[in-house]
Design a protein around this motif. Structure first.
Motif, PDB file in Angstrom:
ATOM      1  N   ARG A   1     -10.841   3.317 -22.915  1.00 53.29           N
ATOM      2  CA  ARG A   1     -11.785   2.542 -22.129  1.00 53.29           C
ATOM      3  C   ARG A   1     -11.343   1.082 -22.119  1.00 53.29           C
ATOM      4  NH1 ARG A   1     -15.363   5.535 -20.111  1.00 53.29           N
ATOM      5  NH2 ARG A   1     -16.654   3.846 -19.306  1.00 53.29           N
ATOM      6  N   LEU A   2     -11.509   0.488 -20.965  1.00 49.61           N
ATOM      7  CA  LEU A   2     -11.014  -0.872 -20.744  1.00 49.61           C
ATOM      8  C   LEU A   2     -12.173  -1.772 -20.357  1.00 49.61           C
ATOM      9  CD1 LEU A   2      -8.714  -2.960 -20.120  1.00 49.61           C
ATOM     10  CD2 LEU A   2      -8.578  -1.931 -17.852  1.00 49.61           C
ATOM     11  N   ASP A   3     -12.270  -2.913 -21.033  1.00 41.36           N
ATOM     12  CA  ASP A   3     -13.261  -3.909 -20.630  1.00 41.36           C
ATOM     13  C   ASP A   3     -12.589  -4.828 -19.623  1.00 41.36           C
ATOM     14  OD1 ASP A   3     -15.171  -5.848 -20.317  1.00 41.36           O
ATOM     15  OD2 ASP A   3     -14.753  -6.807 -22.262  1.00 41.36           O
ATOM     16  N   TRP A   4     -12.906  -4.549 -18.340  1.00 40.99           N
ATOM     17  CA  TRP A   4     -12.261  -5.310 -17.274  1.00 40.99           C
ATOM     18  C   TRP A   4     -13.245  -6.330 -16.726  1.00 40.99           C
ATOM     19  CZ3 TRP A   4     -12.816  -3.840 -11.698  1.00 40.99           C
ATOM     20  CH2 TRP A   4     -12.084  -4.712 -10.873  1.00 40.99           C
ATOM     21  N   GLN A   5     -13.153  -7.533 -17.215  1.00 39.47           N
ATOM     22  CA  GLN A   5     -14.009  -8.634 -16.782  1.00 39.47           C
ATOM     23  C   GLN A   5     -15.490  -8.226 -16.778  1.00 39.47           C
ATOM     24  OE1 GLN A   5     -12.449 -11.569 -14.971  1.00 39.47           O
ATOM     25  NE2 GLN A   5     -10.520 -10.716 -14.234  1.00 39.47           N
ATOM     26  N   GLY A   6     -15.921  -7.614 -17.849  1.00 44.27           N
ATOM     27  CA  GLY A   6     -17.333  -7.271 -17.964  1.00 44.27           C
ATOM     28  C   GLY A   6     -17.683  -5.890 -17.435  1.00 44.27           C
ATOM     29  N   VAL A   7     -16.762  -5.237 -16.775  1.00 45.61           N
ATOM     30  CA  VAL A   7     -17.020  -3.882 -16.281  1.00 45.61           C
ATOM     31  C   VAL A   7     -16.223  -2.908 -17.136  1.00 45.61           C
ATOM     32  CG1 VAL A   7     -16.782  -2.291 -14.340  1.00 45.61           C
ATOM     33  CG2 VAL A   7     -17.441  -4.675 -13.938  1.00 45.61           C
TER      34      VAL A   7
END
Lengths: 296, 362
Positions: B255-261
């Motif tokens: 899982r990746l935290d991409w700018q809050g998403v």
């Protein structure tokens, strides 16, 4: 109305501008080329008597030139010298010009200036300098004698010495002509030739030389014509057996004062030069020289 | 021994501080159309020039048909080459240009005539024999250059951005033609280009180059669908790049935290929880959905936003979506989405495995 306003502002019509712009060049050609040539042509059909030109029309001068063997010898010697000098200058100038264009880089301008450096002094001085190298008491022969070797006799007051002197004087012109041509030459074409199976020499004769043939021809003309008319070099370096046509020609306007005969010699010189230029130009095929502009 | 027409063995070339070719090895077989793809300055042209013999490598070997040609001059290598700016001999006619390599080889006149006729026919140059290069169109000049490169039956043909100087229409046409010649002749072509469309259209295999190295050497489809480096993922095709930190790792998924998403990504090699990663997804692997559309099982990632603009491209369109985290994504899809208009709320959805995730450099 519009034209009136324009002229009121001091503006010229396109035709007038064209003429004004063409005027200096045209004046130069008329004043310094056509008029002197015409006067020489006229004088050559007159005669001289005790240093005076006498306007009596005759062909005597030409008769003397074409029937006196010595004049023909002078002419032949000058033509042969000019041919030899042109060939030597051609072979010697190509590598210089090629080096400047290919490897000159940002020193190109400096190198061109170097080619022009001999012109910083007068021609007599430069010839004297050559004498200082090749003459009997010159650098080369003095050096040889210092080592107990015999001097090189053909360097001293011979036609060969004169020819070397002329080549020295005019090689810069040839270098410049070829160099300017090479500036517009796409050296990548040589890589193409090499990839397609041409060795270095083959590539030169297949690509480099034909594409720079016009520049080369201009260089040849710039060397051949003055070499043919040379008098100074022959006088200073040539010795008694190297009297050139030009040297004898200049005598007619000096010591002997036979202006009419001298003029006739000038006309002959002009015709020979023109003929050679014509022959050289015949060898130029614009398409075969890569000339890509509009066809004339 | 001579299984490969061209072999490069650890070729290295430096120009001052710049390493234009860094330990490059490669094999190209008979019949292959091989593309060297890379941005300018990636070293692809230098590599081509090393193969041609126009540059000498600092180390490594070049073999053509099993013979070591590293020290051979260009004229002894029997390769053909086609240049970007055509480089036809301006003082020679079409026929003279084309027959030049055979003349240099000293081929008999009869054979020269035969091969010239063959080459002119192949490249549809009949009737132009006596023209000079400046009397030809750009496409004709390029075909003359190809004919000159092919007439002597070279072991391989090197092409240095040969279509870059042609206009778009002509380039499309020539792409197909060049490919046809190559298939017909089975001569291997080594094709240098910075244009990925050219490489993808024509070649069998592609080497993607950057900074003097091969980033990936693989069949073109694989390069396109399975880039093995962030550079390739970003350079080939049009991709959205999503950068962030890994928040969880679970087998093949992460899982990746991409700018809050929070989005799901395939687990990257050499990266753990908390590491920075770059995740690339090709624009055409994402779809637009209306917020009311039901979730789809394959599309594990679904991010809300609004449609900012639509760029019509003909058969497809690029939909610019501004997501709720403020980042813009480009979605390439069919033009037939009339129900969605600018400033409408939308969802962007895609399958995690449609993209590639790499540990961020540095």
């Amino acid at each position: 109305m519009a034209t009136e306003i324009a002229s009121a502002r001091g503006q010229l019509s396109p035709e007038a501008r064209f003429l004004l712009l063409a005027l200096p060049g045209a004046l130069f050609v008329v004043a310094f080329l056509i008029l002197p040539m015409l006067s020489i042509l006229v004088f050559s059909f007159w005669r001289t008597e005790s240093y005076n030109l006498i306007p009596e029309w005759n062909l005597g001068n030409y008769a003397i030139l074409f029937t006196t063997p010595t004049y023909m010898t002078f002419l032949l010697r000058s033509v042969l010298t000019a041919v030899a000098v042109s060939v030597v200058a051609l072979i010697y100038s190509w590598p210089i010009a090629y080096f400047m264009a290919k490897h000159g880089g940002r020193y190109r301008l400096l190198l061109s200036l170097g080619v022009a450096a001999p012109f910083f002094t007068g021609v007599i001085l430069r010839i004297t300098g050559i004498q200082g190298i090749m003459g009997p008491v010159g650098l080369i022969n003095m050096g040889l004698m210092n080592f107990g070797l015999p001097p090189i006799s053909f360097l001293m007051y011979t036609p060969t010495a004169a020819a070397i002197g002329i080549a020295y004087l005019f090689i810069p012109f040839m270098v410049t002509a070829i160099y300017l041509s090479l500036l517009n030459f796409d050296f990548e074409l040589l890589e193409v030739a090499k990839i397609n199976g041409a060795k270095a020499w083959r590539a030169f004769f297949e690509v480099t030389l034909p594409l720079n043939w016009i520049g080369t021809i201009i260089g040849l003309v710039l060397v051949f014509v003055p070499a043919l008319g040379d008098s100074i070099t022959a006088r200073f370096l040539g010795g008694p057996n190297a009297a050139s046509f030009g040297q004898v020609l200049s005598l007619q306007f000096g010591e002997t004062g036979t202006w009419a005969l001298g003029s006739a010699m000038g006309v002959v010189l002009f015709l020979v030069s023109s003929f050679v230029i014509f022959l050289m130009w015949r060898s130029v095929n614009l398409r075969r020289s890569g000339f890509t502009g509009r066809e004339g | 021994m001579a299984d490969f027409v061209l072999e490069l063995d650890r070729v290295t070339k430096r120009f001052g501080d710049v390493t234009a070719a860094n330990d490059l090895s490669l094999q190209v077989a008979q019949g292959e159309f091989f593309a060297l793809l890379g941005p300018s300055g990636s070293g692809k042209t230098t590599l081509l020039r090393i193969i041609a013999g126009l540059e000498l490598p600092d180390s490594g070997r070049v073999l053509i048909n099993g013979q070591d040609v590293t020290r051979l001059p260009p004229y002894a290598r029997k390769v053909g080459m086609v240049f970007q700016n055509f480089l036809l001999f301006p003082h020679k006619t079409v026929a003279e240009n084309v027959v030049f390599p055979l003349r240099m080889q000293g081929a008999p006149k009869e054979r020269q005539r035969e091969r010239l006729a063959w080459a002119l026919k192949l490249l549809r140059l009949e009737g132009l024999e006596d023209r000079y290069p400046n009397q030809l169109s750009g496409g004709q000049q390029q075909r003359v250059a190809l004919a000159r490169g092919l007439i002597a039956r070279p072991a391989l043909l090197l092409l240095d951005e040969p279509l870059a100087n042609l206009d778009r229409e002509l380039r499309k046409e020539m792409e197909v033609e060049v490919r046809r010649y190559q298939v017909e002749l089975t001569t291997p072509f080594i094709y240098v280009t910075h244009n990925q469309e050219e490489a993808l259209t024509m070649s069998d295999r592609i080497a993607v180059m950057a900074k003097g190295r091969f980033e990936q050497v693989a069949p073109k489809l694989e390069v396109y669908t399975h880039p093995t480096s962030p550079f390739v993922a970003g350079f080939v095709g049009h991709s959205n790049k999503m950068s962030g930190r890994l928040t969880a790792l679970d087998g093949s998924r992460a899982r990746l935290d991409w700018q809050g998403v929070e989005i799901a990504v395939p687990s990257p090699a050499r990266a753990g929880v908390g590491d920075r990663v770059d995740y690339f997804v090709k624009c055409e692997h994402m779809v637009l959905r209306s917020p009311n559309d039901p979730p789809e099982p394959g599309m594990a990632n679904r991010v809300p936003g609004v449609l900012r603009d639509v760029i019509f491209k003909g058969p497809t369109a690029d939909y610019l979506a501004r997501l709720d985290n403020g980042v813009e994504l480009t979605v390439t899809d069919a033009v037939t989405m009339p129900s969605i208009r600018r400033d409408d709320p939308i969802h962007v959805a895609w399958a995690p495995e449609a993209g590639q995730c790499f540990a961020a450099a540095g």
